[in-house]
Scaffold this active site. Sequence first.
Site, PDB file in Angstrom:
ATOM      1  N   GLY A 212     -18.529  -3.036  28.937  1.00 34.93           N
ATOM      2  CA  GLY A 212     -17.766  -2.090  29.736  1.00 34.93           C
ATOM      3  C   GLY A 212     -18.204  -2.006  31.179  1.00 34.93           C
ATOM      4  N   ASP A 232     -30.013  -1.794  27.471  1.00 37.02           N
ATOM      5  CA  ASP A 232     -29.151  -1.065  26.538  1.00 37.02           C
ATOM      6  C   ASP A 232     -29.943  -0.809  25.263  1.00 37.02           C
ATOM      7  OD1 ASP A 232     -26.822   0.122  25.342  1.00 37.02           O
ATOM      8  OD2 ASP A 232     -25.593  -1.165  26.623  1.00 37.02           O
ATOM      9  N   ALA A 280     -25.817   4.384  31.446  1.00 34.35           N
ATOM     10  CA  ALA A 280     -25.775   4.683  30.013  1.00 34.35           C
ATOM     11  C   ALA A 280     -25.197   6.076  29.778  1.00 34.35           C
ATOM     12  CB  ALA A 280     -27.177   4.589  29.412  1.00 34.35           C
ATOM     13  N   GLY A 281     -24.327   6.176  28.804  1.00 30.26           N
ATOM     14  CA  GLY A 281     -23.738   7.476  28.494  1.00 30.26           C
ATOM     15  C   GLY A 281     -23.037   7.441  27.146  1.00 30.26           C
ATOM     16  N   LEU A 288     -15.786  23.503  21.771  1.00 30.72           N
ATOM     17  CA  LEU A 288     -17.051  24.219  21.694  1.00 30.72           C
ATOM     18  C   LEU A 288     -17.173  25.026  20.405  1.00 30.72           C
ATOM     19  CD1 LEU A 288     -19.712  24.943  23.103  1.00 30.72           C
ATOM     20  CD2 LEU A 288     -18.520  26.882  24.157  1.00 30.72           C
ATOM     21  N   ASN A 290     -16.231  24.352  17.593  1.00 32.68           N
ATOM     22  CA  ASN A 290     -16.488  23.476  16.447  1.00 32.68           C
ATOM     23  C   ASN A 290     -17.636  22.494  16.692  1.00 32.68           C
ATOM     24  OD1 ASN A 290     -14.180  24.563  15.119  1.00 32.68           O
ATOM     25  ND2 ASN A 290     -12.868  23.185  16.308  1.00 32.68           N
ATOM     26  N   ASN A 338     -12.606  18.926  30.867  1.00 32.77           N
ATOM     27  CA  ASN A 338     -11.728  18.234  29.925  1.00 32.77           C
ATOM     28  C   ASN A 338     -11.823  18.904  28.565  1.00 32.77           C
ATOM     29  OD1 ASN A 338      -9.830  16.341  29.285  1.00 32.77           O
ATOM     30  ND2 ASN A 338     -11.264  14.642  29.053  1.00 32.77           N
ATOM     31  N   TYR A 344     -19.980  16.797  27.476  1.00 34.62           N
ATOM     32  CA  TYR A 344     -19.887  15.653  28.386  1.00 34.62           C
ATOM     33  C   TYR A 344     -19.677  16.116  29.832  1.00 34.62           C
ATOM     34  CZ  TYR A 344     -18.270  11.139  30.206  1.00 34.62           C
ATOM     35  OH  TYR A 344     -18.114   9.990  30.936  1.00 34.62           O
ATOM     36  N   LYS A 348     -22.130  15.478  33.105  1.00 33.92           N
ATOM     37  CA  LYS A 348     -21.692  14.753  34.292  1.00 33.92           C
ATOM     38  C   LYS A 348     -21.685  15.643  35.536  1.00 33.92           C
ATOM     39  CE  LYS A 348     -21.305  10.811  32.289  1.00 33.92           C
ATOM     40  NZ  LYS A 348     -22.281   9.743  32.620  1.00 33.92           N
TER      41      LYS A 348
END
Length: 439
Positions: A212, A232, A280-281, A288, A290, A338, A344, A348
């Site tokens: 990727g 990696d 890396a991520g 939230l 759940n 999002n 996530y 970020k």
Amino acid sequence: MADRYLHLTGTAPGRFLTRRLGLPQPAPLRRWTLETPHLEGPLLHLTAGASAVTGVAEVLSRSGLPVVGDTDRPAAIVLDATGVTTAAGLGDVHAALHPVVRSLAPGGRIVVLGTVPSPDDHHQAAAQQALEGFVRSLGKETGRGSTVQLVRIPAGGAAQAAESTLRFLLSPRSAYVSGQVIELTTAAPGPAADPAAPLTGRTALVTGAARGIGAAVSSVLARDGARVIALDVPGSREELERTADRLGATALPLDITAPDAADRIAAAAPDGLGVLVHNAGITRDRRLANMPADRWASVIEVNLDSVLRTTDELLKAGVITRGGRIVATASIAGIAGNTGQTNYAASKAGIIGLVRSLGPRAAADHGVTVNAVAPGFIETKMTAAVPLFIREAGRRMNSLSQGGLPVDVAEAAAWFAQPDSTAVNGQVLRVCGQSLLGA
């Protein structure tokens, strides 16, 4: 995954149908290749009022494009608006661009040069801040694969600080970057780099490099002359080694969250690192209400805490050499949020905080710059697995009406990594085609 809609709109029936239905009509983007390293056509240099910086013409003469004062079909337009200090002066911006904006070639570039808004002069601050709204709006109007940016040069400074930035923005390397504001520092530019191999003699480490975006970053840095160490997780060893072998790079199977990760990186780069790319991520999506604690913790640990920890340890140990570059990977999710990605997006957004805080201190204490790329919808295996209608929305909800490619993120990272990008520090560049989400 192929963008079938983009292919459809490239045909005569597709253009007719989408025009009749009022649907987006994305233009194929022209990206950098050995055969097409520059835009095709002249660069139109305009000024709104009097310039407040020196050396603009000299810097533009080294952009790779012929600079003219008048042309019917410019490949790029650079408007020097650094001298605009009043609301009335904004009329000069309109007067300069209004007659020529329609003549911009498809896939063209518009760059407006401004200065940093002054905390001591609210008229100047208002006029210069107005340029941001102007640029973001113009980026949504130009169409045909064209892009628009604002570059802020410190008042009274020299345009040489912007040379690497203008070289990037006025080239096919910036195909998926639009509507962005880049604010330069007063740092003197580093040594001029060989345009064909600007990273020669530098060692670059890229995390998450097996596939990727990480593999694309590794490839572009190697193309630019760097000796690449591709890192990696051990579980991706085979894919990592294939990527490393293809690039003539060194594979480093390592979990970046391991307590001894920084020590093992240092051992793999005994002469130090000139470039460190934190790519890396992971995602562990769930609303939230759940989301169990382990899903939250794993994303924060990989995407943010490991970046903070290894960066601190490598800087303290001097592994990142003076003049080095740190490039982290944020996301527009960290800017706009999002659904289902509170973990996530938090990680970020944390990267953005890291860059803005550490950048000035790392430059002062270690001679190292710290910047971040913030990808939008990028065509990868991960986004190919997104449900069809969500995937199509992600592709079309930007000014270029299409998804980006991993190489678009890689080109931005390589620009940050260049030796003469010293004045670019503490910046977060969205590589998102000017997504309609977020600021």
